[in-house]
Design an enzyme around this catalytic site. Structure first.
Site, PDB file in Angstrom:
ATOM      1  N   ASP A  31      36.492 -25.437 -30.497  1.00  0.00           N
ATOM      2  CA  ASP A  31      35.988 -25.938 -29.189  1.00  0.00           C
ATOM      3  C   ASP A  31      37.859 -26.869 -28.208  1.00  0.00           C
ATOM      4  O   ASP A  31      38.519 -27.264 -29.850  1.00  0.00           O
ATOM      5  CB  ASP A  31      35.286 -26.673 -27.750  1.00  0.00           C
ATOM      6  CG  ASP A  31      35.777 -26.621 -26.944  1.00  0.00           C
ATOM      7  OD1 ASP A  31      34.560 -26.090 -26.124  1.00  0.00           O
ATOM      8  OD2 ASP A  31      36.840 -26.590 -26.576  1.00  0.00           O
ATOM      9  N   ALA A 119      30.428 -13.154 -23.982  1.00  0.00           N
ATOM     10  CA  ALA A 119      30.291 -14.136 -22.726  1.00  0.00           C
ATOM     11  C   ALA A 119      31.310 -13.297 -21.718  1.00  0.00           C
ATOM     12  O   ALA A 119      32.173 -13.801 -21.186  1.00  0.00           O
ATOM     13  CB  ALA A 119      30.219 -15.710 -22.399  1.00  0.00           C
ATOM     14  N   TYR A 151      41.298 -13.322 -13.064  1.00  0.00           N
ATOM     15  CA  TYR A 151      40.319 -14.302 -14.057  1.00  0.00           C
ATOM     16  C   TYR A 151      39.410 -12.827 -14.213  1.00  0.00           C
ATOM     17  O   TYR A 151      38.370 -12.909 -15.293  1.00  0.00           O
ATOM     18  CB  TYR A 151      39.727 -15.292 -13.491  1.00  0.00           C
ATOM     19  CG  TYR A 151      38.612 -15.793 -14.609  1.00  0.00           C
ATOM     20  CD1 TYR A 151      38.945 -16.540 -15.847  1.00  0.00           C
ATOM     21  CD2 TYR A 151      36.697 -14.591 -14.032  1.00  0.00           C
ATOM     22  CE1 TYR A 151      37.195 -16.855 -16.259  1.00  0.00           C
ATOM     23  CE2 TYR A 151      35.894 -15.778 -14.246  1.00  0.00           C
ATOM     24  CZ  TYR A 151      36.079 -16.728 -15.461  1.00  0.00           C
ATOM     25  OH  TYR A 151      35.207 -17.064 -15.970  1.00  0.00           O
TER      26      TYR A 151
END
Ligand code: UDP
Length: 330
Positions: A31, A119, A151
């Site tokens: 991350d 995702a 997005y």
């Protein structure tokens, strides 16, 4: 099983880390801590089978090592949250599109046969109208929709990347179109509605409803979501086709605000804030968002267990415990 989770310190990622460690798997989480938080995964630091690296996928010397020998990859790393998405449109493209390409390219290069879950997001439905959103709908976008269109298209690109790599290299890729997800560890800082409402209700502050509150959303508890993702990732027939992941119950944002006030026994009011004030001039709202979950059900047998009321009660309880420990510690 060896599992790699990108975005592993994020809201959904950290719950997946916990699920796989509980299963007895080895987990490597990566991350960049842009929205992810170290505190989300701190409870796992003592686990022998857990590793965590802070890195940007586009610039991660450990990527090759992480991907080779892995059995499953959940690729969740992305720029998320309405406030960030609108503020950082270039980063959205760089991280969301570039990061996905980096992972898929490395899988091909290393020759690993890992199961991959990418995702995606319900934002790919853009301005598509229709009471219920099913995966086969034609999609409608507004080019001048501001950052949100960027997005949405970055996430749609992720879906097309998954399909492209599946077709050309035969990679077993699952694509999850995630609808609104809620639960512990979701931060309100980037705009997500439920943690904001819970905090506001407990602080006795007005709940900030953007627009007139008639817009609807369907909320799925993260503990259900991760089960669906696990089932989806392990499905042997994965061919890159997108699958809606969510809970079909729909609620307006005004009703959500009132429900939170009621469950918290709060004396807060509702304050309506125009969209332009909340998100800036060019913002086009999405009036309704409800998933058709048939494909998810037939592919995985998944059924959500958490009701929205249970999630809200759980969040209220956790906030109260946290506030109490802060007081006691001071
Ligand atoms: N929202 C709101 N008040 C807030 C934060 C969000 O009314 O303080 C609204 C937001 O405009 C949207 C819905 O709640 O209509 C869900 O917002 P969120 O950012 O959680 O997810 P989205 O579905 O927009 O991706």
């Amino acid at each position: 099983m060896n599992v790699l989770i990108t975005g592993g310190a994020g809201f959904i990622g950290s719950h997946l880390v916990g699920l796989h460690l509980n299963n007895g798997d080895s987990v490597l989480a990566v991350d960049d801590l842009s929205t992810g938080r170290r505190s989300n995964i701190e409870p796992f630091f003592d686990a022998e089978d857990f590793c965590f690296e802070v890195a940007d996928l586009l610039d991660w010397p450990g990527l090759g090592r992480a991907v080779s020998g892995v059995d499953r990859i959940y690729h969740l790393a992305a720029v998320v949250g309405m406030f960030r998405v609108l503020d950082e449109p270039v980063e959205v493209m760089r991280v969301n599109v570039g990061g996905t390409e980096a992972i898929l390219e490395e899988v091909v290069r290393s020759g690993t046969r890992a199961e991959i879950l990418i995702a995606s997001s319900s934002s790919v439905y853009g301005q598509t109208q229709g009471k219920e959103l099913d995966e086969g709908l034609d999609l409608v976008f507004t080019p001048e929709g501001g950052g949100l269109t960027g997005y949405a298209l970055s996430k749609l690109t992720n879906e097309l990347q998954a399909i492209a790599y599946q077709r050309e290299y035969g990679l077993p890729v699952a694509v999850a179109r995630l609808f609104n997800t809620v639960g512990p560890r979701q931060a309100g800082d980037y705009g997500f509605v439920l943690p904001r409402f819970v905090r506001q209700a407990l602080d006795g502050e007005p709940l900030t409803v953007f627009g007139d509150g008639s817009q609807t959303r369907s909320f799925c508890d993260v503990r259900d979501t991760i089960e669906a993702l696990e089932l989806l990732a392990g499905n042997k027939a994965n061919d890159g086709r997108p699958v809606n992941v969510g809970n079909a119950r729909e609620i307006s944002i005004l009703d959500l605000a009132e429900l939170v006030i009621e469950r918290a026994g709060s004396s807060s009011d509702v304050e309506f804030i125009p969209y332009e004030e909340a998100y800036g001039e060019k913002f086009r709202t999405i009036g309704q968002r409800r998933p058709v979950v048939e494909r998810l059900k037939t592919t995985t047998g998944f059924q959500p267990k958490w009701t929205l009321e249970q999630t809200i009660d759980d969040l209220i309880e956790r906030e109260r415990v946290e506030a109490y420990s802060r007081e006691v510690l001071v």
